[in-house]
Scaffold this active site. Sequence first.
Site, short mmCIF file in Angstrom:
data_model
loop_
_atom_site.label_atom_id
_atom_site.label_comp_id
_atom_site.label_asym_id
_atom_site.label_seq_id
_atom_site.Cartn_x
_atom_site.Cartn_y
_atom_site.Cartn_z
N ASP A 128 0.85 -1.19 0.00
CA ASP A 128 0.00 0.00 0.00
C ASP A 128 0.88 1.24 0.00
O ASP A 128 1.69 1.43 0.89
CB ASP A 128 -0.93 -0.01 1.23
CG ASP A 128 -2.07 0.98 1.06
OD1 ASP A 128 -2.41 1.33 -0.09
OD2 ASP A 128 -2.63 1.41 2.09
N HIS A 135 -4.42 13.78 0.63
CA HIS A 135 -4.67 12.99 1.84
C HIS A 135 -3.48 13.13 2.80
O HIS A 135 -3.66 13.35 4.00
CB HIS A 135 -4.89 11.53 1.48
CG HIS A 135 -4.94 10.59 2.67
ND1 HIS A 135 -6.05 10.48 3.48
CD2 HIS A 135 -4.01 9.74 3.18
CE1 HIS A 135 -5.81 9.59 4.43
NE2 HIS A 135 -4.58 9.12 4.28
N GLU A 202 -9.11 4.13 -2.42
CA GLU A 202 -7.84 3.96 -3.13
C GLU A 202 -8.06 3.29 -4.49
O GLU A 202 -9.05 2.59 -4.71
CB GLU A 202 -6.86 3.08 -2.32
CG GLU A 202 -6.57 3.65 -0.94
CD GLU A 202 -5.34 3.04 -0.27
OE1 GLU A 202 -4.50 2.46 -0.99
OE2 GLU A 202 -5.23 3.17 0.97
N ASP A 234 -8.99 0.39 1.85
CA ASP A 234 -8.02 0.04 2.89
C ASP A 234 -8.65 0.37 4.25
O ASP A 234 -8.38 1.41 4.85
CB ASP A 234 -6.73 0.84 2.66
CG ASP A 234 -5.69 0.60 3.75
OD1 ASP A 234 -5.74 -0.46 4.39
OD2 ASP A 234 -4.85 1.49 3.94
N ARG A 238 -8.42 3.42 13.27
CA ARG A 238 -7.60 4.59 13.58
C ARG A 238 -7.06 4.58 15.00
O ARG A 238 -5.97 5.10 15.25
CB ARG A 238 -8.42 5.87 13.36
CG ARG A 238 -8.92 6.07 11.95
CD ARG A 238 -7.80 6.18 10.96
NE ARG A 238 -8.30 6.41 9.60
CZ ARG A 238 -7.58 6.22 8.52
NH1 ARG A 238 -6.33 5.82 8.60
NH2 ARG A 238 -8.10 6.45 7.33
N GLN A 241 -4.29 2.10 15.08
CA GLN A 241 -3.19 2.67 14.29
C GLN A 241 -2.42 3.73 15.07
O GLN A 241 -1.18 3.75 15.06
CB GLN A 241 -3.77 3.30 13.00
CG GLN A 241 -2.73 3.81 12.01
CD GLN A 241 -3.39 4.37 10.75
OE1 GLN A 241 -4.61 4.37 10.60
NE2 GLN A 241 -2.57 4.84 9.83
CA CA Z 1 -3.98 3.24 2.78
#
Ligand code: CA
Length: 428
Positions: A128, A135, A202, A234, A238, A241
Site C-alpha cells: 500500500d 490525503h 484507493e 483500505d 484509527r 493505528q
Molecule cells: Ca492506505
Amino acid sequence: MTQPTLTRSWVASANGHTDFPLQNLPLGVFSINGGAPRSGVAIGDSILDLHAAIDEFSGDARRAVEATAGGQLNAFFELGRGPRVALRERLLELLAEGSPLQTREAQVLHRAADCRMHVPAQINDYTDFYVGIEHAQNVGKLFRPDNPLLPNYKYVPIGYHGRASTIRASGADVRRPKGQTLPAGQTEPTFGPCARLDYELELGIWIGQGNEMGDSIAIGDAADHIAGFCLLNDWSARDIQAWEYQPLGPFLSKSFITTISPWVVTVEALEPFRTAQPARPEGDPQPLSYLLDKRDQAAGALDIELEVLLTTAAMREQNLPAFRLALSNSLHMYWTVAQLVAHHSVNGCQLQAGDLFGSGTLSGPQAGQFGSLLEMTEGGKKAVELPSGEVRKFLEDGDEIILRARCRREGFASIGFGECRGTVVAAR
Ligand code: CA
C-alpha cells in the site's frame, strides 16, 4: 489502439451501461450455483464465460484465454501486453452487434446477478502506497499543522507492505477488529473492539509481468508491467493505528481486511483516460532520474472519478439512497503508477504477476473530496450529518461503504469499475 466509440454490442444491456459497455471488457473470476471459480468478462449486466466460448479464440487471444484457466488470472497477467491486446480485439469482434456469437448466447452468457465474484488472482504480495498528496497533507495537518508533509514525501513514493491473505472481493463483511488502543489522556493501553473504524478510497493496481530478484524495472518499461486496475478500500482502525504505528508504520490497524472491486479494468480500456501527470507545484523537487521518464510524465496519469457512498442500517430500512461522502479523482496522485513500479523494484525487489498495489487514499483538497472519515471529521472532532438524521464520526456496525469509479472523456464511451462494497459487522 483507439476506442471503438460507436460500436454497439448485441448484449443490449451493454449499450450505454454505466460501468461495462463494450469499450471496457474487464476480466474477472466468478462462480455460479456453487461451482468452481472461472474466468469471465463483464459486458453490460452479463458475464461472458471465457471457457464456454474458448473455441471462438485462436493465436495469442487463445493463449490469453487458456492462461485464465483455474479461476486465477496470474498466468494471464504474466503473459503481458501482446496476448492481452489480442484477447481484447477478439472480444470486441465477438461482442459487437452482428457477431455470430449471439446465437450461442444461452451457452456463453450468465446474468451477473446470478454470479458470485472472487478475488481474481492469487495475491502473493500487497503493497500500500501513500501517494495521494492531498490525503497526506490533510492527515499531516492534524498532527503537524505547520509542516504536514515529512521531508521525504516529495522524493520517495512512500509505501508499506500490506497483508495479502485478508484481501477480499466486494461484498465481504468487514468484521470490526479488536486490538490495543491508548485512551485519550491515559498512559496505559486498553484492549477491545476498535472504536474509530474508517475506510480509505484507493485505486488498486494489478502487476502484470514481474522481474527477477536483483533486477529493476526501468521507469520507461514500468507501464508494461501493469495489467490493470481496481478499486481498493483500505479499512483502517484509527485508534489501533495511532497507538501501534511508531516507529514502523501500520500493522494490525490495516491487516484485518482490504476490499477490492473484483473486475480488472485493463490498461487498454483506460487508454483514452490517460493524461499528463499534473505539474508539480513551484518549488517542489523534480523526481530523481530513475523515476523520471518523458513519456510517463506526458501520459502516465489517470483521470478517474472516484466516489465514496455510505448507507446505514437505518437508511436502508427507510429506503433512503446511499449518501455520497466524497467525490475525488485519481489525478491527486503525486506519483504515476509507473513510478510506483520503478520505485518498488529499484532495489532488486521481485514483483510477481498478480501482486497488488494500493495507491494510498485519493482525497481532493476540498470538503466533499476527502477519501476517509479521518479527514472529513478532522480526527473525530466534527460529525458528518446523514439524511436519516444520524451522525457519524467513524463507522458503526451495519454501515456499508460503497466505492465507485467512472472515466469520462468527450468523444469516448464512459466506463466504470463496478462496485467495491463492504458492510461493518460487530466484533466477535
Ligand atoms: Ca492506505
